[in-house]
Design a protein around this motif. Sequence first.
Motif, PDB file in Angstrom:
ATOM      1  N   THR A  94       0.604  -1.416   0.073  1.00 43.96           N
ATOM      2  CA  THR A  94       0.061   0.266   0.074  1.00 43.96           C
ATOM      3  C   THR A  94       0.898   1.242  -0.021  1.00 43.96           C
ATOM      4  OG1 THR A  94       0.001  -0.102   2.446  1.00 43.96           O
ATOM      5  CG2 THR A  94      -2.047  -0.992   1.050  1.00 43.96           C
TER       6      THR A  94
ATOM      7  N   ASP B 170      -7.121  -4.019  -1.921  1.00 48.35           N
ATOM      8  CA  ASP B 170      -6.884  -2.665  -1.830  1.00 48.35           C
ATOM      9  C   ASP B 170      -6.371  -1.773  -2.747  1.00 48.35           C
ATOM     10  OD1 ASP B 170      -7.480  -3.286   0.971  1.00 48.35           O
ATOM     11  OD2 ASP B 170      -5.464  -4.079   1.357  1.00 48.35           O
TER      12      ASP B 170
ATOM     13  N   GLY C  90      -6.681   0.936  -5.833  1.00 46.29           N
ATOM     14  CA  GLY C  90      -7.469   2.091  -5.950  1.00 46.29           C
ATOM     15  C   GLY C  90      -8.007   2.389  -4.738  1.00 46.29           C
ATOM     16  N   THR C  91      -7.326   2.537  -3.724  1.00 46.71           N
ATOM     17  CA  THR C  91      -7.878   3.315  -2.473  1.00 46.71           C
ATOM     18  C   THR C  91      -6.970   4.452  -2.303  1.00 46.71           C
ATOM     19  OG1 THR C  91      -6.164   1.727  -1.149  1.00 46.71           O
ATOM     20  CG2 THR C  91      -8.080   0.953  -1.502  1.00 46.71           C
ATOM     21  N   VAL C  92      -7.454   5.247  -1.174  1.00 46.71           N
ATOM     22  CA  VAL C  92      -6.804   6.439  -0.512  1.00 46.71           C
ATOM     23  C   VAL C  92      -6.714   6.014   0.718  1.00 46.71           C
ATOM     24  CG1 VAL C  92      -7.665   7.859  -2.570  1.00 46.71           C
ATOM     25  CG2 VAL C  92      -8.954   7.682  -0.265  1.00 46.71           C
TER      26      VAL C  92
ATOM     27  N   LEU D  82      -6.760   7.217   4.392  1.00 49.49           N
ATOM     28  CA  LEU D  82      -7.387   8.361   5.177  1.00 49.49           C
ATOM     29  C   LEU D  82      -7.057   8.186   6.743  1.00 49.49           C
ATOM     30  CD1 LEU D  82      -9.478  10.700   5.481  1.00 49.49           C
ATOM     31  CD2 LEU D  82     -11.203   8.899   5.661  1.00 49.49           C
TER      32      LEU D  82
ATOM     33  N   PRO E  27     -11.640   3.134  -0.590  1.00 49.39           N
ATOM     34  CA  PRO E  27     -11.795   3.180  -1.866  1.00 49.39           C
ATOM     35  C   PRO E  27     -12.005   4.506  -2.425  1.00 49.39           C
ATOM     36  CG  PRO E  27     -13.154   1.467  -0.958  1.00 49.39           C
ATOM     37  CD  PRO E  27     -12.629   2.236   0.302  1.00 49.39           C
ATOM     38  N   ASP E  28     -11.254   4.744  -3.526  1.00 48.97           N
ATOM     39  CA  ASP E  28     -11.113   6.145  -3.906  1.00 48.97           C
ATOM     40  C   ASP E  28     -12.343   6.849  -4.475  1.00 48.97           C
ATOM     41  OD1 ASP E  28     -11.244   4.865  -6.305  1.00 48.97           O
ATOM     42  OD2 ASP E  28      -9.032   5.329  -6.734  1.00 48.97           O
ATOM     43  N   ASP E  29     -13.396   6.005  -4.730  1.00 47.18           N
ATOM     44  CA  ASP E  29     -14.880   6.538  -5.347  1.00 47.18           C
ATOM     45  C   ASP E  29     -15.730   6.841  -4.134  1.00 47.18           C
ATOM     46  OD1 ASP E  29     -15.138   4.001  -4.429  1.00 47.18           O
ATOM     47  OD2 ASP E  29     -16.226   3.374  -6.299  1.00 47.18           O
ATOM     48  N   THR E  30     -14.987   6.715  -2.602  1.00 49.59           N
ATOM     49  CA  THR E  30     -15.821   7.097  -1.559  1.00 49.59           C
ATOM     50  C   THR E  30     -16.016   8.581  -1.310  1.00 49.59           C
ATOM     51  OG1 THR E  30     -15.234   5.046  -0.544  1.00 49.59           O
ATOM     52  CG2 THR E  30     -16.418   6.509   0.977  1.00 49.59           C
TER      53      THR E  30
END
Length: 214
Positions: free
Chosen positions: A99, A118, A120-122, A124, A191-194
Amino acid sequence: MTLGKNDAPSAVRAQPPGWRDPRLWIGVAIVAASVVAGARIIGGSDDSIAVWGVAGDLAPGVAVDAGDLEQARVRFADPADAERYLRVADELPADLVLTRGVGDGELLPRAALGTADDAGTVALSVSVPGSQVPTSVGPGSRVDVWIVPDSGDDKATATLAVEDVAVIDSPVGSSDFGSSSTDRQLVLGIPDDTDLSDLILASGAGRVMLVGRG
């Protein structure tokens, strides 16, 4: 008795013991036993732990397998520090993904490990009150993230903000982050689209709760 005559016996030169002399073999046995005992004592005092290190520079998102790793023995001053790294004795998961990047020669931290899920995640960082996160949750754990209502709102219910996400890191808590020194700072792979707006606001207000998924 003759006056002036020396009746003392003549001196006899001491001879070293022969190889058949039992005293020689007793001495050899004592020395050998001492060597074996010393080796066992030294070996028993080796409290180093075999952990995985990285054999070359690895970028975030790279799949990790045994060919990318090398063993290293490390003695940790604090046994708790050993839990931050992946031990050689642990089974290496088949779908490990980094990651974050890890440099050549570094030990492989659990905090840098995820799975293909995991991607495509950011990352946070959230502040969670200590009473609202299981003590077993740490790097590598998977959790559900809930937003709890304000204590003054009796009719509101908790809402699921994001489901089944990885805990990437768990830095030491600090009173500078969040409202209390008992808060825990956790870095989550979201997920980066959250839509993060509600979660970020809840984190600042101490209204985040984590549920561990085993």
